[in-house]
Motif scaffolding. Structure first.
Motif, PDB file in Angstrom:
ATOM      1  N   ASP A  31     -11.888  -7.150  -9.145  1.00 58.12           N
ATOM      2  CA  ASP A  31     -11.110  -6.730  -7.964  1.00 58.12           C
ATOM      3  C   ASP A  31     -11.855  -7.077  -6.681  1.00 58.12           C
ATOM      4  O   ASP A  31     -11.248  -7.443  -5.674  1.00 58.12           O
ATOM      5  CB  ASP A  31     -10.862  -5.220  -8.009  1.00 58.12           C
ATOM      6  N   ASP A  32     -13.186  -6.946  -6.734  1.00 62.95           N
ATOM      7  CA  ASP A  32     -13.972  -7.212  -5.521  1.00 62.95           C
ATOM      8  C   ASP A  32     -13.901  -8.686  -5.134  1.00 62.95           C
ATOM      9  O   ASP A  32     -13.830  -9.017  -3.942  1.00 62.95           O
ATOM     10  CB  ASP A  32     -15.436  -6.796  -5.718  1.00 62.95           C
ATOM     11  N   ASN A  35     -10.549  -9.166  -3.583  1.00 65.30           N
ATOM     12  CA  ASN A  35     -10.458  -8.564  -2.240  1.00 65.30           C
ATOM     13  C   ASN A  35     -11.238  -9.351  -1.189  1.00 65.30           C
ATOM     14  O   ASN A  35     -10.886  -9.325  -0.017  1.00 65.30           O
ATOM     15  CB  ASN A  35     -10.966  -7.121  -2.276  1.00 65.30           C
ATOM     16  N   LYS A  39      -8.881  -9.996   1.968  1.00 66.18           N
ATOM     17  CA  LYS A  39      -9.076  -9.403   3.296  1.00 66.18           C
ATOM     18  C   LYS A  39      -9.019 -10.453   4.417  1.00 66.18           C
ATOM     19  O   LYS A  39      -8.972 -10.113   5.577  1.00 66.18           O
ATOM     20  CB  LYS A  39     -10.357  -8.581   3.361  1.00 66.18           C
ATOM     21  N   TYR A  42      -3.090 -12.301   5.529  1.00 69.31           N
ATOM     22  CA  TYR A  42      -2.101 -11.324   6.012  1.00 69.31           C
ATOM     23  C   TYR A  42      -0.730 -11.773   5.506  1.00 69.31           C
ATOM     24  O   TYR A  42      -0.371 -12.934   5.683  1.00 69.31           O
ATOM     25  CB  TYR A  42      -2.073 -11.284   7.539  1.00 69.31           C
ATOM     26  N   ASN A  48      -0.317  -7.558  10.709  1.00 73.27           N
ATOM     27  CA  ASN A  48      -1.558  -6.920  11.148  1.00 73.27           C
ATOM     28  C   ASN A  48      -2.185  -5.995  10.115  1.00 73.27           C
ATOM     29  O   ASN A  48      -3.070  -5.223  10.439  1.00 73.27           O
ATOM     30  CB  ASN A  48      -1.344  -6.157  12.463  1.00 73.27           C
ATOM     31  N   ASP A  52      -5.880  -7.055   1.499  1.00 71.73           N
ATOM     32  CA  ASP A  52      -6.678  -6.255   0.555  1.00 71.73           C
ATOM     33  C   ASP A  52      -6.356  -4.766   0.636  1.00 71.73           C
ATOM     34  O   ASP A  52      -6.618  -4.024  -0.310  1.00 71.73           O
ATOM     35  CB  ASP A  52      -8.185  -6.470   0.781  1.00 71.73           C
ATOM     36  N   VAL A  53      -5.783  -4.307   1.743  1.00 75.10           N
ATOM     37  CA  VAL A  53      -5.502  -2.868   1.864  1.00 75.10           C
ATOM     38  C   VAL A  53      -4.012  -2.565   1.968  1.00 75.10           C
ATOM     39  O   VAL A  53      -3.617  -1.411   2.087  1.00 75.10           O
ATOM     40  CB  VAL A  53      -6.213  -2.257   3.101  1.00 75.10           C
ATOM     41  N   LEU A  92      -3.139 -16.574   7.833  1.00 70.83           N
ATOM     42  CA  LEU A  92      -4.601 -16.613   8.052  1.00 70.83           C
ATOM     43  C   LEU A  92      -5.005 -15.573   9.093  1.00 70.83           C
ATOM     44  O   LEU A  92      -4.205 -15.221   9.974  1.00 70.83           O
ATOM     45  CB  LEU A  92      -5.019 -18.008   8.517  1.00 70.83           C
ATOM     46  N   ALA A  93      -6.247 -15.122   9.025  1.00 78.55           N
ATOM     47  CA  ALA A  93      -6.712 -14.058   9.931  1.00 78.55           C
ATOM     48  C   ALA A  93      -6.797 -14.519  11.377  1.00 78.55           C
ATOM     49  O   ALA A  93      -6.801 -13.707  12.292  1.00 78.55           O
ATOM     50  CB  ALA A  93      -8.066 -13.541   9.471  1.00 78.55           C
TER      51      ALA A  93
END
Lengths: 158, 677
Positions: A31-32, A35, A39, A42, A48, A52-53, A92-93
């Motif tokens: 999972d890490d 993530n 993270k 989007y 926004n 990952d969350v 993309l972030a």
């Protein structure tokens, strides 16, 4: 002989099965690991909120996709490129450093540098103004006299 | 609301028309009309709250933000839970500010009064107008003969009133104690800046170049800044507790929209000191307060127009273009007035050295503007990109962290040096003599961090910066208190207390700096040392993260009276093999709005937070659940720093005792020179 061949074959199959299973398990990313990439992405729906969350089912599906691609041996850049090609650069972030988006990266530092330059340029002559320094020291002395006088005034009022 | 709108328009129009004459009776009439807006809007708010608490679902707003299952206090606070209600609340808060301003003694600022009334009432009339004509919270629901339900203030032809059985209820994200208090604080901060802006506009309009408008509005500005800071802090805490992503600040566009006026407001609070002391930066202060006001309206526009999507934003609304026009008009008028008075606002002094208080304050202002630029650009770029290229882009935290991080670090450094410099000029030798002791002492902190295994150079530098500012600030308190003890006798503590009481503005500022340092420590902790892991566990299984172990005990599901279906995991947390806490991370599913909410389990100490989220779970019986765990080092220092920060602002804003006597005595004395130490 047949027994030997059969037992060897069965043993080989078992070993292959076990090792195959183990290597398949090893290839399944944690999972890490998922993530770490998630993270940086989007989804277009939950603006926004990083992938990952995000708690939506669509985002969970995206995380599964990342997991599958990692298991298939894709690297981080390839996965990000895949999502970007498929859903647009908004996943993309931040915008990529190419084309019109170069403006995005260049404008803040250039503006800040220009602003600093202008302020320093406007006040460039302060280092030459030695007399100002002396004058200001003199004023400082006058200020101390003023404070003393003020204190006396206050004492009289009390 | 209609009467309030008429009063506001009357006050603005009359005050403007008599502004340059001496018809004081008309000014008083405008003032009374401005005051009358407050009871009228108070009554409108009272009516709305009554309708919300009494579940009058025939009102569209009530049906949208309230429901049977909500407790009474959430029904009452739903006043600011939706677009129309929060606009009414915004207007009411602003009318409260303006009524208080109008009730003050105007003896010395009579010439400014008409323009202050006109400016505040124009802004207020705009917001009440939006409420009356575009987003009316008292709109009713109607059903026509074809069964079509519509909302309007007056009955459409052939339609009958429609009363839903239940309302949709408040957005679950807003059903949190933090959300009850966060929006009012933020709004109080936003609307509060209208007061100094109005005085600045009045000063420009009548051509005053003195510091009167700054002296009059200093406390108002501090109060607005205090509420805005409090609003931002409470918002961060809410995000940490409710949004379930392990952080406190996501660089969301609406968060930034609230942060931008705070940046200009902070720059303004520093910069006005130079104008008061040396008569410099008069134009710059005007620009800053105009910018702050424009950013307040711009932030409200961003949140309410629907141009940006965010957890904080309201839905797409028709008020966007109106806001845009209002921002354009007020900004143009403000700049026109500024340029007309540009020559009059010449500095009374020039900058003589960068190594002076005013020189460093100028650099401080430049840094604040640099951060503002990065924030503003990050917020509007997605809109520009879509307009120009048709392509949507996301601007996430990495951009903001890269562009603002170094500037925040530079601000910290200035915060350490500036208090030690004198006005006009400080020699490097004099500064070095004062600064070397706190500098040497501050090195202990990064050296200690290095010996405990921290090798990240940026983290070490940041820690040193925070330690440096802490040492300088404490040293300043010590120096001041020691000098006072020598002069007056007594012990150090009483000298410290008296010193702060005698100069609340200065030492309140230093207390604020202390708060910022503690907050910086918290931010360094979470930004540079945060650890996270995720794993799926069966009952009794454990997951490790650094020196913590978490064991999954069980999961349970139950329904609550307020219509939530709660899935709650029970986990045990061990630190260094010692049991420290039992936590209950949970997922609340709000049945009425079909929306889930993730509430973390939190074990919090000064050393750091153990923050666990229930990410996913299998139905009861299969006994496995997925958890995401964050270790957020030093997190509590952020909240503690926030508390100190607010305390410092209160100290700085607190009125001094017997100011009239002091003013009288100084005015009778000799003419002051242009330096006051």
């Amino acid at each position: 002989m047949f027994r030997l061949l059969a037992s060897t074959g069965i043993t080989s199959l078992l070993i292959f099965y076990c090792f195959g299973e183990v290597s398949a398990q090893d290839a399944q990313p944690s999972d890490d690991e998922v993530n770490t990439i998630a993270k940086q992405l989007y989804c277009p729906v939950c603006e926004n909120v990083p992938l990952d969350v995000c708690g939506t089912k669509a985002c969970a599906q995206w995380r599964d996709d990342i997991s599958d691609k990692l298991a298939d041996g894709w690297n981080e850049e390839q996965i990000k490129q895949y999502f970007s090609d498929r859903y647009g650069i908004r996943v993309l972030a931040h915008p990529p450093t190419q084309g019109f988006n170069m403006l995005f990266w260049l404008l803040p530092p250039v503006s800040i540098i220009i602003a600093w330059f202008l302020v320093l340029r406007t006040n460039h002559n302060i280092f030459r103004k030695k007399h100002m320094y002396k004058q200001s020291i003199a004023k400082q002395v006058r200020a101390e006299e003023y404070i003393g006088q003020l204190e006396n005034d206050l004492e009289q009022w009390r | 609301m209609m009467l309030a709108l008429l009063c506001a328009i009357y006050a603005a129009t009359v005050s403007l028309s008599v502004a340059r004459s001496d018809r004081l009776k008309w000014v008083d009439s405008a003032r009374n009309a401005a005051i009358a807006v407050w009871p009228l809007l108070t009554f409108a708010c009272f009516c709305m709250t009554y309708l919300l608490i009494n579940e009058r679902f025939e009102i569209e707003y009530v049906a949208r933000v309230s429901s049977h299952a909500m407790p009474w206090y959430l029904k009452a606070t739903a006043l600011w839970g939706g677009q129309a209600g929060s606009l009414l609340f915004w207007a009411w808060l602003m009318s409260t500010y303006t009524a208080l301003v109008m009730l003050r003694n105007w003896h010395n600022e009579r010439d400014m009064q008409p323009f202050v009334i006109a400016s505040t009432m124009t802004t207020l009339a705009f917001f009440i107008g939006l409420n009356v004509f575009v987003e009316n919270p008292f709109t009713k629901l109607w059903i026509d003969q074809s069964g079509h339900i519509q909302a309007s203030f007056l009955a459409p032809p052939g339609a009958k009133p429609f009363v839903p059985n239940d309302g949709q209820g408040l957005n679950p994200l807003l059903r949190h104690p933090g959300m009850i208090i966060h929006p009012p604080m933020l709004y109080l901060g936003f609307v509060g800046f209208v007061v100094p802006y109005s005085f600045a506009i009045a000063a420009l309009a009548i051509g005053r170049t003195d510091n009167l408008w700054i002296r009059v509005t200093r406390r108002w500005t501090l109060i607005a800044w205090l509420f805005l800071s409090l609003g931002l802090l409470l918002g961060s805490r809410w995000a940490y507790d409710v949004l379930g992503w392990g952080g406190y600040w996501g660089w969301d566009p609406v968060e930034i929209a609230a942060f931008m006026p705070w940046l200009t407001g902070t720059a303004f609070l520093h910069s006005v000191m130079i104008q008061e002391k040396l008569g410099m930066f008069k134009r710059w202060n005007m620009i800053l307060i105009i910018l702050t006001y424009a950013l307040v309206i711009f932030g409200t526009f961003l949140t309410r127009s629907g141009v940006l999507s965010s957890v904080h934003a309201f839905a797409l609304s028709a008020i966007g273009p109106l806001f845009f026009v209002f921002i354009g008009i007020t900004f143009t008028i403000s700049l026109t007035l500024l340029f007309k008075g540009w020559n009059r606002l010449d500095s009374e002094n020039i900058l003589t050295s960068w190594l002076s208080r005013e020189g460093l304050f100028l650099l401080n202002n430049l840094l604040f503007m640099g951060i503002l630029l990065a924030c503003f650009w990050g917020v509007i770029y997605p809109i520009i990109s879509e307009l120009v290229t048709g392509q949507k882009v996301t601007v996430g935290p990495p951009f903001y962290e890269r562009t603002t991080g170094p500037q925040f670090a530079a601000l910290l450094l200035l915060m350490g040096i500036a208090p030690l410099t004198a006005w006009r000029v400080t020699t490097a030798r004099r500064l070095g003599k004062i600064i070397w002791k706190p500098t040497v002492f501050s090195l202990i902190f990064p050296v200690y961090a290095l010996t405990t295994g921290t090798t990240n150079a940026v983290a070490l530098l940041s820690l040193w910066l925070a330690a440096f500012v802490l040492c300088v600030t404490l040293y300043e308190f010590y120096r001041g208190a020691s000098a006072r003890r020598k002069a007056t006798g007594g012990n150090l503590l009483s000298s410290l207390w008296n010193m702060i009481a005698r100069n609340r503005r200065r030492y309140g500022g230093y207390v604020i700096h202390l708060g910022v340092i503690f907050m910086a420590v918290g931010i360094i902790g979470i930004e540079m040392f945060q650890a996270e892991t995720q794993g799926t566990l069966a009952y009794g299984e454990q997951i490790n993260i650094e020196n913590y172990v978490m064991i999954y005990n069980k999961i349970e599901e139950f329904d609550t009276e307020d219509n939530r279906r709660v899935t709650r995991a029970i986990v045990s947390v061990y630190k260094d093999d010692k049991f420290v806490a039992e936590l209950y991370p949970r997922r609340d599913f709000y049945v009425d709005s079909q929306q889930p909410m993730t509430i973390p389990g939190l074990y919090s100490t000064l050393e750091g937070d153990f923050y666990v989220l229930l990410v996913d779970w299998k139905p009861i019986g299969t006994e496995s659940a997925t958890f995401k765990i964050y270790l957020n080092p030093l997190m509590n220092w952020l909240w503690f720093g926030g508390f100190i920060f607010i305390l410092g602002t209160l100290v700085a804003a607190w009125p001094n005792r017997g100011p009239s006597l002091y003013r009288q005595s100084t005015s009778l004395s000799v003419n002051p020179p242009d330096i006051v130490l």
